[in-house]
Write an enzyme that holds these catalytic residues in place. Structure first.
Site, PDB file in Angstrom:
ATOM      1  N   ASP A  26      44.969  38.104  39.362  1.00  0.00           N
ATOM      2  CA  ASP A  26      44.058  37.458  40.318  1.00  0.00           C
ATOM      3  C   ASP A  26      42.672  38.092  40.184  1.00  0.00           C
ATOM      4  OD1 ASP A  26      43.245  35.811  42.601  1.00  0.00           O
ATOM      5  OD2 ASP A  26      43.232  37.666  43.760  1.00  0.00           O
ATOM      6  N   GLU A 168      37.995  40.281  51.133  1.00  0.00           N
ATOM      7  CA  GLU A 168      37.792  41.488  50.316  1.00  0.00           C
ATOM      8  C   GLU A 168      36.982  42.524  51.110  1.00  0.00           C
ATOM      9  OE1 GLU A 168      38.740  42.317  46.992  1.00  0.00           O
ATOM     10  OE2 GLU A 168      39.933  40.514  46.698  1.00  0.00           O
TER      11      GLU A 168
HETATM   12  N1  DGL Z   1      42.408  34.276  44.891  1.00  0.00           N
HETATM   13  C1  DGL Z   1      41.457  33.478  44.167  1.00  0.00           C
HETATM   14  C2  DGL Z   1      41.901  32.010  44.216  1.00  0.00           C
HETATM   15  O1  DGL Z   1      43.078  31.758  44.436  1.00  0.00           O
HETATM   16  C3  DGL Z   1      40.109  33.805  44.704  1.00  0.00           C
HETATM   17  C4  DGL Z   1      38.991  33.279  43.915  1.00  0.00           C
HETATM   18  C5  DGL Z   1      37.715  34.058  43.962  1.00  0.00           C
HETATM   19  O2  DGL Z   1      37.694  35.192  43.485  1.00  0.00           O
HETATM   20  O3  DGL Z   1      36.711  33.475  44.412  1.00  0.00           O
HETATM   21  O4  DGL Z   1      41.141  31.085  44.004  1.00  0.00           O
END
Ligand code: DGL
Length: 307
Positions: A26, A168
Site C-alpha cells: 500500500d 496518516e
Molecule cells: N490506501 C490507498 C488506496 O486504497 C491510499 C491512496 C493514497 O495514498 O492516496 O487508495
C-alpha cells in the site's frame, strides 16, 4: 459438458504447503486493514507488507507515477520470494493492476474487483456510491468493475482528497495511539473530522444510494464519521473481506496454502524514516504488534523500476 466438468475436476487443489509469505503493498498504513483481514482468516499464512509511507499519498499523483511506484514495490516483494502479491491500495490497483500482472512473475490481485463485488452483494436499489481518492475516481475503475457485474447499477464516484492525509496525520502521533484509542474508542471520530467527512460526502448524500463502498484502504479507519454522515439507511462496505476470499480461492486452487500448524512470521517494511511511529500506528491497525520492521530506501526501490 461432462468433459468440461471433468477437466475442471482435474484442476482441483493440489497438496498444500507453500509457506512463503503473501506480499501486501500500500502507499502507507491503509493496506494494513486488508492485511489484518488476511491474517485473521488465514492463520497459517505469513505476510510481507510494504508501506510506501514516504511517497504517500498516491491519490493526487498521476497514473504514470503511481504505476511505477507499484511496479517497484511489486519487484521488491518478488525479490523477497513472496508467493502472491495483493495490491492493498485502490489507487495503485486502478493505475497498475494489469501491468503488474503482465510484468511480475507471481500472481497479483487488487482490491477494486473485490470492492465491486461487496457493493453488488449489498445494494438493493442498484445505486452505489464510491468513496475514493481522486486518481481512483478519475480512472473510472470502480464504475467499470461494478458495471461488469451488473450494467444496470448507477455508480456515483465521490473523491475524498483529504481523507488519506487525515488518517496518516492522525496515526503519525504514534506513541500515544494505543492509550488514546482505549480512552476514546475511536480516535477519528472527532467534531473536526466529522465536519470534514460530512462536507466531502455531500455529493453522494444527495443521491439515492443505499450502499457506499470505501474505495480506499485507509477509509475503513474513518468508518465512524462516514456512517454518521450517511445515516442509517446507507450500508458502508469495504473490500477487505472479499479480497481475502479471492486470495484464499487462488491459493487453494494453486495448492499454495501454507501447511496447517505453521506459525506465521509477519514482516513489515516501510519507506518512512520513522520506524517507531510506523510500528505504533501499524500495530494499532493490524491488531497485533508489528514485531519485525525494516526500512526500505527509495533509491533501492527506484533501481528496481524506472519509468
Ligand atoms: N490506501 C490507498 C488506496 O486504497 C491510499 C491512496 C493514497 O495514498 O492516496 O487508495
Amino acid at each position: 459438458m461432462d468433459d468440461v466438468m471433468d477437466e475442471s475436476r482435474a484442476c482441483a487443489p493440489g497438496p498444500t504447503g507453500d509457506n512463503r509469505p503473501i506480499g501486501v503493498f500500500d502507499s502507507g498504513l491503509g493496506g494494513l486493514t486488508v492485511a489484518r483481514s488476511i491474517a485473521t482468516a488465514l492463520t497459517h499464512e505469513s505476510i510481507y507488507y510494504v508501506g510506501d509511507t514516504k511517497r504517500c499519498p498516491y491519490g493526487p499523483r498521476t497514473e504514470h507515477e503511481v504505476r511505477s511506484f507499484a511496479l517497484q514495490a511489486g519487484r521488491w516483494l518478488e525479490a523477497h520470494d513472496v508467493k502472491i502479491i495483493v495490491i492493498a491500495c485502490n489507487t495503485a490497483t486502478a493505475a497498475a493492476l494489469s501491468v503488474a500482472q503482465q510484468t511480475l512473475n507471481v500472481p497479483v490481485i487488487g482490491v477494486i474487483a473485490p470492492g465491486a463485488r461487496a457493493a453488488i452483494n449489498t445494494t438493493r436499489t442498484r445505486k452505489v456510491g464510491v468513496l475514493a481518492t481522486e486518481l481512483t475516481v478519475r480512472s473510472g475503475a470502480y464504475t467499470r468493475a461494478i458495471q461488469n457485474l451488473d450494467a444496470g447499477v448507477d455508480v456515483y464516484g465521490c473523491p475524498a482528497p483529504s481523507f488519506v492525509d487525515i488518517v496518516e496525520r492522525e496515526l503519525a502521533t504514534g506513541a500515544h495511539l494505543q492509550e488514546r484509542w482505549l480512552e476514546s474508542g475511536d480516535i477519528f471520530d472527532t467534531p473536526d473530522i466529522r465536519a470534514e467527512v460530512a462536507r466531502t460526502l455531500t455529493p453522494i448524500a444527495d443521491t439515492e444510494v443505499d450502499t457506499v463502498v470505501l474505495g480506499c484502504t485507509h477509509f475503513p479507519l474513518l468508518a465512524g464519521p462516514i456512517r454518521h454522515a450517511l445515516g442509517a439507511g446507507v450500508r458502508v462496505v469495504s473490500s477487505a473481506e472479499e479480497t481475502t476470499r479471492e486470495l484464499t480461492d487462488i491459493l487453494q486452487r494453486r495448492g499454495q496454502l501454507a501447511a496447517e500448524g505453521v506459525e506465521p512470521q509477519h514482516r513489515f517494511a516501510t519507506t518512512s524514516d520513522n520506524l517507531a511511529a510506523f510500528a505504533a500506528a501499524g500495530s494499532f491497525i493490524f491488531g497485533q504488534p508489528l514485531k519485525s520492521i525494516e526500512h526500505v530506501d527509495l533509491p533501492e526501490l527506484e533501481r528496481l523500476y524506472r519509468r
